[in-house]
Design a protein around this motif. Structure first.
Motif, PDB file in Angstrom:
ATOM      1  N   GLN A 100      -2.874 -18.403  13.402  1.00 24.75           N
ATOM      2  CA  GLN A 100      -3.597 -17.957  12.331  1.00 24.75           C
ATOM      3  C   GLN A 100      -3.290 -16.347  12.202  1.00 24.75           C
ATOM      4  OE1 GLN A 100      -7.555 -18.529  12.387  1.00 24.75           O
ATOM      5  NE2 GLN A 100      -8.157 -16.492  11.208  1.00 24.75           N
ATOM      6  N   ILE A 101      -3.226 -15.515  13.319  1.00 25.22           N
ATOM      7  CA  ILE A 101      -2.953 -14.183  12.945  1.00 25.22           C
ATOM      8  C   ILE A 101      -1.538 -13.935  12.838  1.00 25.22           C
ATOM      9  CG2 ILE A 101      -2.360 -13.728  15.447  1.00 25.22           C
ATOM     10  CD1 ILE A 101      -4.421 -11.442  13.347  1.00 25.22           C
ATOM     11  N   LEU A 102      -0.402 -14.875  13.232  1.00 21.81           N
ATOM     12  CA  LEU A 102       0.757 -14.615  12.968  1.00 21.81           C
ATOM     13  C   LEU A 102       1.052 -14.799  11.608  1.00 21.81           C
ATOM     14  CD1 LEU A 102       3.700 -14.255  13.943  1.00 21.81           C
ATOM     15  CD2 LEU A 102       3.772 -16.904  14.460  1.00 21.81           C
ATOM     16  N   PHE A 103       0.329 -15.734  11.026  1.00 20.91           N
ATOM     17  CA  PHE A 103       0.425 -16.247   9.383  1.00 20.91           C
ATOM     18  C   PHE A 103      -0.057 -14.899   8.817  1.00 20.91           C
ATOM     19  CE2 PHE A 103      -1.836 -17.269   5.545  1.00 20.91           C
ATOM     20  CZ  PHE A 103      -0.913 -18.080   4.809  1.00 20.91           C
ATOM     21  N   PHE A 104      -1.123 -14.361   9.011  1.00 17.83           N
ATOM     22  CA  PHE A 104      -1.586 -12.926   8.264  1.00 17.83           C
ATOM     23  C   PHE A 104      -0.693 -11.946   8.331  1.00 17.83           C
ATOM     24  CE2 PHE A 104      -5.899 -14.936   8.339  1.00 17.83           C
ATOM     25  CZ  PHE A 104      -6.279 -14.946   7.180  1.00 17.83           C
ATOM     26  N   VAL A 105      -0.098 -11.953   9.470  1.00 20.90           N
ATOM     27  CA  VAL A 105       0.949 -10.671   9.851  1.00 20.90           C
ATOM     28  C   VAL A 105       2.145 -11.187   8.950  1.00 20.90           C
ATOM     29  CG1 VAL A 105       2.552  -9.515  11.581  1.00 20.90           C
ATOM     30  CG2 VAL A 105       0.324 -10.115  12.156  1.00 20.90           C
TER      31      VAL A 105
ATOM     32  N   GLY B  39       0.602   7.177   1.192  1.00 21.41           N
ATOM     33  CA  GLY B  39       1.497   7.737   2.020  1.00 21.41           C
ATOM     34  C   GLY B  39       1.786   6.910   3.720  1.00 21.41           C
ATOM     35  N   VAL B  40       0.796   5.841   3.729  1.00 22.87           N
ATOM     36  CA  VAL B  40       1.152   5.388   4.941  1.00 22.87           C
ATOM     37  C   VAL B  40       1.853   3.757   4.546  1.00 22.87           C
ATOM     38  CG1 VAL B  40      -0.245   3.989   6.468  1.00 22.87           C
ATOM     39  CG2 VAL B  40      -1.236   6.052   5.706  1.00 22.87           C
ATOM     40  N   PRO B  41       2.791   3.355   5.315  1.00 21.36           N
ATOM     41  CA  PRO B  41       3.392   2.114   5.114  1.00 21.36           C
ATOM     42  C   PRO B  41       2.425   1.097   4.942  1.00 21.36           C
ATOM     43  CG  PRO B  41       4.642   3.335   7.027  1.00 21.36           C
ATOM     44  CD  PRO B  41       3.428   4.014   6.550  1.00 21.36           C
ATOM     45  N   PHE B  42       2.436   0.158   4.009  1.00 20.56           N
ATOM     46  CA  PHE B  42       1.625  -0.683   3.813  1.00 20.56           C
ATOM     47  C   PHE B  42       1.478  -1.781   4.989  1.00 20.56           C
ATOM     48  CE2 PHE B  42       0.256  -5.279   2.473  1.00 20.56           C
ATOM     49  CZ  PHE B  42      -0.919  -4.769   1.827  1.00 20.56           C
ATOM     50  N   SER B  43       2.439  -2.197   5.723  1.00 20.15           N
ATOM     51  CA  SER B  43       2.455  -2.780   7.007  1.00 20.15           C
ATOM     52  C   SER B  43       1.393  -2.010   8.040  1.00 20.15           C
ATOM     53  CB  SER B  43       3.730  -3.231   7.624  1.00 20.15           C
ATOM     54  OG  SER B  43       4.173  -1.952   8.080  1.00 20.15           O
ATOM     55  N   ALA B  44       1.465  -0.784   8.287  1.00 21.29           N
ATOM     56  CA  ALA B  44       0.536  -0.057   9.015  1.00 21.29           C
ATOM     57  C   ALA B  44      -0.638  -0.167   8.492  1.00 21.29           C
ATOM     58  CB  ALA B  44       1.188   1.162   9.223  1.00 21.29           C
ATOM     59  N   TYR B  45      -0.927  -0.090   7.054  1.00 24.81           N
ATOM     60  CA  TYR B  45      -2.259   0.065   6.511  1.00 24.81           C
ATOM     61  C   TYR B  45      -3.060  -1.206   6.696  1.00 24.81           C
ATOM     62  CZ  TYR B  45      -5.814   1.009   2.789  1.00 24.81           C
ATOM     63  OH  TYR B  45      -7.001   1.320   2.441  1.00 24.81           O
ATOM     64  N   VAL B  46      -2.445  -2.287   6.306  1.00 24.03           N
ATOM     65  CA  VAL B  46      -3.048  -3.381   6.649  1.00 24.03           C
ATOM     66  C   VAL B  46      -3.369  -4.046   8.011  1.00 24.03           C
ATOM     67  CG1 VAL B  46      -1.049  -5.271   6.461  1.00 24.03           C
ATOM     68  CG2 VAL B  46      -3.237  -5.756   5.389  1.00 24.03           C
ATOM     69  N   PHE B  47      -2.632  -3.785   8.978  1.00 26.08           N
ATOM     70  CA  PHE B  47      -2.639  -4.259  10.299  1.00 26.08           C
ATOM     71  C   PHE B  47      -4.024  -4.200  11.071  1.00 26.08           C
ATOM     72  CE2 PHE B  47      -1.559  -4.651  14.973  1.00 26.08           C
ATOM     73  CZ  PHE B  47      -0.909  -5.995  14.814  1.00 26.08           C
ATOM     74  N   PRO B  48      -4.769  -2.927  10.760  1.00 26.20           N
ATOM     75  CA  PRO B  48      -6.072  -2.803  11.354  1.00 26.20           C
ATOM     76  C   PRO B  48      -6.969  -4.040  10.941  1.00 26.20           C
ATOM     77  CG  PRO B  48      -5.231  -0.662  10.895  1.00 26.20           C
ATOM     78  CD  PRO B  48      -4.234  -1.737  10.267  1.00 26.20           C
ATOM     79  N   GLY B  49      -6.922  -4.222   9.328  1.00 32.85           N
ATOM     80  CA  GLY B  49      -7.664  -5.190   8.813  1.00 32.85           C
ATOM     81  C   GLY B  49      -7.155  -6.396   9.128  1.00 32.85           C
ATOM     82  N   ILE B  50      -5.981  -6.861   9.405  1.00 29.65           N
ATOM     83  CA  ILE B  50      -5.608  -8.266   9.939  1.00 29.65           C
ATOM     84  C   ILE B  50      -6.264  -8.391  11.303  1.00 29.65           C
ATOM     85  CG2 ILE B  50      -3.598  -9.695  10.755  1.00 29.65           C
ATOM     86  CD1 ILE B  50      -1.874  -8.408   8.752  1.00 29.65           C
ATOM     87  N   ILE B  51      -6.180  -7.507  12.204  1.00 29.11           N
ATOM     88  CA  ILE B  51      -6.955  -7.649  13.459  1.00 29.11           C
ATOM     89  C   ILE B  51      -8.510  -7.925  13.383  1.00 29.11           C
ATOM     90  CG2 ILE B  51      -7.561  -6.475  15.833  1.00 29.11           C
ATOM     91  CD1 ILE B  51      -4.731  -5.091  15.543  1.00 29.11           C
ATOM     92  N   ALA B  52      -9.026  -6.847  12.338  1.00 33.04           N
ATOM     93  CA  ALA B  52     -10.419  -7.350  11.962  1.00 33.04           C
ATOM     94  C   ALA B  52     -10.865  -8.757  11.518  1.00 33.04           C
ATOM     95  CB  ALA B  52     -10.864  -6.260  11.071  1.00 33.04           C
TER      96      ALA B  52
END
Length: 276
Positions: free
Chosen positions: A59-64, A80-93
């Motif tokens: 499941q987490i791999l799918f979101f990533v 100014g933050v790459p989208f992958s970095a911006y969204v990653f804390p939310g994916i863990i949440a």
């Protein structure tokens, strides 16, 4: 359920023997020992179900893959933050909250099969049972989030030791809050099927209306009000500020205060409803 029933005598024995009696160790140590027994029982049950851990990893791999990788080239950056970095804390949440809330279903199954009745026979406070489940559930999902955080540099997150430790603390707090919420739902909704349907119905709005996969600053005003009612919003905002060290939707102290208030309310309700 064989494992569940075999643990009951040990809980009763530890609470009633000379070393565990309230007169010798005090009520606090008796309660802590009972919580430890319940947590150990639930952790053993999780260890015997590796398929559940595998499905959570998929499941987490799918979101990533979908959000952090698939949308990164299309969106580019957020503030100014790459989208992958911006969204990653939310994916863990998302992983933390979904597993935390769903952990209350183990309480419902224990009640369905009569294990709850057996556990409540032990001379310990009734609230020890749900608290033991909170310890097991929150501990497991915190360990999972710690592993996921180790891969955050691959997503463009500038990870330092201080940020890593602070983020682990944020996710541990979120895991505790939403595990307690899951247990509260299990005490309020007695039918297992109804509980499962309720959790599934509530999860998607809560997950996707928290700013986990988009910037909450860009939403309409009416949607912003809904996001402020969502308890997950504060967990996502706190984790994102901790990992990215940028401005968030609210100050960090406001996020911490909101999560602490939600936890206090949920714990009060759990204390009143424990054993039901």
């Amino acid at each position: 359920m064989t494992t569940a029933s075999t643990r009951v005598p040990s809980l009763d024995a530890e609470a009633s023997t000379g070393t565990g009696a309230e007169g010798a160790d005090g009520p606090l140590r008796v309660a802590l020992r009972a919580i430890g027994v319940i947590a150990h029982r639930d952790l053993l049950r999780q260890a015997k179900q590796p398929g559940v851990l595998i499905s959570q990893g998929v499941q987490i791999l799918f979101f990533v893959l979908v959000y952090a990788v698939g949308f990164d080239g299309m969106i580019g950056s957020v503030g100014g933050v790459p989208f992958s970095a911006y969204v990653f804390p939310g994916i863990i949440a998302i992983q933390v909250v979904s597993i935390g809330v769903a952990s209350g279903q183990t309480y419902a199954w224990d009640r369905e099969y009569g294990v709850l009745r057996e556990l409540l026979v032990a001379p310990v406070p009734p609230v020890c049972l749900p608290l033991g489940k909170v310890v097991a559930g929150a501990g497991t999902v915190t360990a999972q989030s710690t592993v996921m955080l180790a891969f955050s540099p691959l997503m463009g997150v500038d990870l330092t030791v201080g940020r890593f430790m602070a983020a682990v603390g944020c996710y541990a707090l979120a895991a505790t809050v939403f595990s307690v919420i899951g247990l509260c739902l299990a005490t309020l909704i007695t039918r297992v099927q109804t509980l499962q349907a309720t959790v599934q119905l509530a999860m998607f709005p809560m997950l996707f209306l928290s700013g986990s996969v988009f910037s909450p600053r860009d939403v309409p005003a009416w949607l912003g009000w809904i996001m402020h009612v969502n308890p997950m919003t504060y967990a996502v905002d706190l984790a994102r500020q901790t990992l990215l060290d940028g401005s968030g939707l609210l100050p960090r102290w406001a996020d911490l205060g909101a999560l602490a208030a939600i936890l206090a309310v949920a714990m009060t309700l759990l204390r009143l409803r424990s054993g039901r």
